[in-house]
Design a protein around this motif. Structure first.
Motif, PDB file in Angstrom:
ATOM      1  N   ARG A   1       1.864 -12.618   2.015  1.00 51.91           N
ATOM      2  CA  ARG A   1       0.956 -11.728   2.744  1.00 51.91           C
ATOM      3  C   ARG A   1       0.938 -10.361   2.074  1.00 51.91           C
ATOM      4  N   PRO A   2      -0.198  -9.663   2.130  1.00 56.72           N
ATOM      5  CA  PRO A   2      -0.269  -8.333   1.509  1.00 56.72           C
ATOM      6  C   PRO A   2       0.465  -7.284   2.333  1.00 56.72           C
ATOM      7  N   VAL A   3       1.012  -6.304   1.663  1.00 56.03           N
ATOM      8  CA  VAL A   3       1.591  -5.147   2.330  1.00 56.03           C
ATOM      9  C   VAL A   3       1.151  -3.903   1.572  1.00 56.03           C
ATOM     10  N   GLN A   4       0.743  -2.906   2.318  1.00 54.67           N
ATOM     11  CA  GLN A   4       0.278  -1.653   1.711  1.00 54.67           C
ATOM     12  C   GLN A   4       1.391  -0.622   1.773  1.00 54.67           C
ATOM     13  N   PHE A   5       1.433   0.248   0.801  1.00 55.70           N
ATOM     14  CA  PHE A   5       2.478   1.267   0.760  1.00 55.70           C
ATOM     15  C   PHE A   5       1.907   2.540   0.154  1.00 55.70           C
ATOM     16  N   GLU A   6       2.615   3.633   0.411  1.00 57.34           N
ATOM     17  CA  GLU A   6       2.208   4.938  -0.096  1.00 57.34           C
ATOM     18  C   GLU A   6       3.097   5.352  -1.263  1.00 57.34           C
ATOM     19  N   LEU A   7       2.569   6.213  -2.113  1.00 60.75           N
ATOM     20  CA  LEU A   7       3.357   6.777  -3.208  1.00 60.75           C
ATOM     21  C   LEU A   7       3.263   8.294  -3.103  1.00 60.75           C
ATOM     22  N   THR A   8       4.366   8.926  -2.778  1.00 57.29           N
ATOM     23  CA  THR A   8       4.373  10.363  -2.560  1.00 57.29           C
ATOM     24  C   THR A   8       4.306  11.110  -3.895  1.00 57.29           C
ATOM     25  N   ALA A   9       4.040  12.410  -3.802  1.00 56.85           N
ATOM     26  CA  ALA A   9       3.793  13.210  -5.007  1.00 56.85           C
ATOM     27  C   ALA A   9       4.977  13.197  -5.969  1.00 56.85           C
ATOM     28  N   ASP A  10       6.195  13.359  -5.454  1.00 57.95           N
ATOM     29  CA  ASP A  10       7.380  13.384  -6.323  1.00 57.95           C
ATOM     30  C   ASP A  10       7.569  12.054  -7.044  1.00 57.95           C
ATOM     31  N   VAL A  11       7.320  10.964  -6.326  1.00 52.20           N
ATOM     32  CA  VAL A  11       7.467   9.637  -6.926  1.00 52.20           C
ATOM     33  C   VAL A  11       6.408   9.423  -8.001  1.00 52.20           C
ATOM     34  N   ARG A  12       5.180   9.860  -7.731  1.00 54.42           N
ATOM     35  CA  ARG A  12       4.117   9.717  -8.728  1.00 54.42           C
ATOM     36  C   ARG A  12       4.458  10.488 -10.002  1.00 54.42           C
ATOM     37  N   ALA A  13       5.051  11.666  -9.848  1.00 55.47           N
ATOM     38  CA  ALA A  13       5.424  12.467 -11.016  1.00 55.47           C
ATOM     39  C   ALA A  13       6.471  11.740 -11.860  1.00 55.47           C
ATOM     40  N   THR A  14       7.457  11.125 -11.207  1.00 55.57           N
ATOM     41  CA  THR A  14       8.477  10.372 -11.934  1.00 55.57           C
ATOM     42  C   THR A  14       7.873   9.163 -12.632  1.00 55.57           C
ATOM     43  N   LEU A  15       6.955   8.482 -11.949  1.00 59.14           N
ATOM     44  CA  LEU A  15       6.321   7.302 -12.535  1.00 59.14           C
ATOM     45  C   LEU A  15       5.458   7.666 -13.740  1.00 59.14           C
ATOM     46  N   ILE A  16       4.758   8.792 -13.660  1.00 61.50           N
ATOM     47  CA  ILE A  16       3.942   9.238 -14.797  1.00 61.50           C
ATOM     48  C   ILE A  16       4.828   9.493 -16.016  1.00 61.50           C
ATOM     49  N   ALA A  17       5.970  10.157 -15.777  1.00 60.57           N
ATOM     50  CA  ALA A  17       6.900  10.434 -16.879  1.00 60.57           C
ATOM     51  C   ALA A  17       7.424   9.127 -17.485  1.00 60.57           C
ATOM     52  N   TRP A  18       7.739   8.154 -16.621  1.00 59.88           N
ATOM     53  CA  TRP A  18       8.242   6.877 -17.111  1.00 59.88           C
ATOM     54  C   TRP A  18       7.154   6.124 -17.881  1.00 59.88           C
ATOM     55  N   LEU A  19       5.928   6.134 -17.378  1.00 61.29           N
ATOM     56  CA  LEU A  19       4.839   5.421 -18.045  1.00 61.29           C
ATOM     57  C   LEU A  19       4.515   6.030 -19.406  1.00 61.29           C
ATOM     58  N   GLU A  20       4.640   7.345 -19.513  1.00 58.86           N
ATOM     59  CA  GLU A  20       4.407   7.995 -20.802  1.00 58.86           C
ATOM     60  C   GLU A  20       5.436   7.535 -21.827  1.00 58.86           C
ATOM     61  N   ARG A  21       6.641   7.301 -21.389  1.00 60.10           N
ATOM     62  CA  ARG A  21       7.681   6.813 -22.305  1.00 60.10           C
ATOM     63  C   ARG A  21       7.557   5.308 -22.531  1.00 60.10           C
ATOM     64  N   ARG A  22       7.270   4.587 -21.464  1.00 60.93           N
ATOM     65  CA  ARG A  22       7.245   3.130 -21.553  1.00 60.93           C
ATOM     66  C   ARG A  22       6.033   2.596 -22.312  1.00 60.93           C
ATOM     67  N   GLY A  23       4.858   3.207 -22.117  1.00 60.31           N
ATOM     68  CA  GLY A  23       3.643   2.686 -22.724  1.00 60.31           C
ATOM     69  C   GLY A  23       3.223   1.393 -22.037  1.00 60.31           C
ATOM     70  N   GLY A  24       2.418   0.602 -22.707  1.00 59.29           N
ATOM     71  CA  GLY A  24       2.022  -0.683 -22.164  1.00 59.29           C
ATOM     72  C   GLY A  24       0.613  -0.682 -21.599  1.00 59.29           C
ATOM     73  N   THR A  25       0.216  -1.842 -21.085  1.00 57.35           N
ATOM     74  CA  THR A  25      -1.123  -2.024 -20.524  1.00 57.35           C
ATOM     75  C   THR A  25      -1.017  -2.385 -19.050  1.00 57.35           C
ATOM     76  N   ALA A  26      -2.173  -2.461 -18.396  1.00 58.13           N
ATOM     77  CA  ALA A  26      -2.207  -2.738 -16.958  1.00 58.13           C
ATOM     78  C   ALA A  26      -1.571  -4.071 -16.609  1.00 58.13           C
ATOM     79  N   SER A  27      -1.602  -5.023 -17.521  1.00 57.68           N
ATOM     80  CA  SER A  27      -1.050  -6.359 -17.241  1.00 57.68           C
ATOM     81  C   SER A  27       0.448  -6.463 -17.507  1.00 57.68           C
ATOM     82  N   ASP A  28       1.049  -5.402 -18.051  1.00 61.19           N
ATOM     83  CA  ASP A  28       2.486  -5.412 -18.335  1.00 61.19           C
ATOM     84  C   ASP A  28       3.279  -5.080 -17.078  1.00 61.19           C
TER      85      ASP A  28
END
Length: 210
Positions: free
Chosen positions: A92-119
């Motif tokens: 079953r689907p579940v929806q969730f929120e991503l707060t500003a601090d978490v988004r900032a950490t994820l952006i930093a990680w994605l910049e280092r990790r790289g990759g595509t949407a399917s990764d």
């Protein structure tokens, strides 16, 4: 299904849960949350910081958390403020929120990790085309809680799933809201998960005037 005591192959083999605390794991306090974040920042463990922040914010089971793909949380060049995943346990689907601090950490990680949407957001250390295993995630959780002086027997991956939910419940006493956030099919499961007991119910009744 258990094992027969007459099964020779099982003689002398310890039970899987021998000496382990397999009861409900404690949620983290706000102070403990920040202690783990400080530890991961100090150690420069950006991937682990992103994983920890996402685990706390998303309130997902470990099996769903490790299978998140970049495309699940990214829209264009930005990290979404809300997202949806299909739970492995309930389908079953579940929806969730991503707060500003978490988004900032994820952006930093994605910049280092790289990759595509399917990764996968958190790839396996053995096979980068696959996702991190739940066993590896559990080992990381043991490391994090031990690093700040907690007993790993009392905390686990479900501690992170319960942490924000428990805080919301204490602030609102809204079981139905917690049920939606955790993706439980039955409210009875949410009651058991939060450890709501008679004392909680009586305190809520005492605070309610009609």
């Amino acid at each position: 299904m258990g094992y027969s005591r007459f099964d020779q192959a099982m003689q002398g083999r310890a039970a899987w849960n021998a000496g382990k605390n397999v009861g409900t794991k404690r949620p983290l306090t706000q102070k403990q949350n920040w202690a783990i974040r400080f530890h991961l920042d100090r150690e420069g463990r950006l991937r682990d910081k992103a994983l920890f922040d996402l685990a706390i914010d998303r309130k997902l089971r470990g099996c769903d958390l490790v299978k998140i793909k970049i495309g699940d949380i990214v829209a264009g060049s930005d990290v979404r403020t809300r997202a949806i995943v299909i739970q492995l346990k309930t389908n079953r689907p579940v929806q969730f929120e991503l707060t500003a601090d978490v988004r900032a950490t994820l952006i930093a990680w994605l910049e280092r990790r790289g990759g595509t949407a399917s990764d996968y957001l958190f790839p396996s250390r053995i096979d980068h085309a696959n996702h991190m295993s739940t066993r590896q995630y559990a080992r990381l959780v043991d490391e994090w809680v031990t690093a700040i002086g907690l007993r790993k027997a009392e905390y686990g991956t479900h501690s992170f799933r319960r942490t924000k939910a428990a805080k919301i419940y204490r602030a609102t006493s809204n079981i139905r809201a917690i049920q939606i956030l955790l993706g439980h099919t039955k409210i009875e499961n949410t009651v058991r998960y939060l450890g709501v007991d008679v004392e909680d119910a009586l305190l809520l009744a005492e605070r309610t005037e009609i």
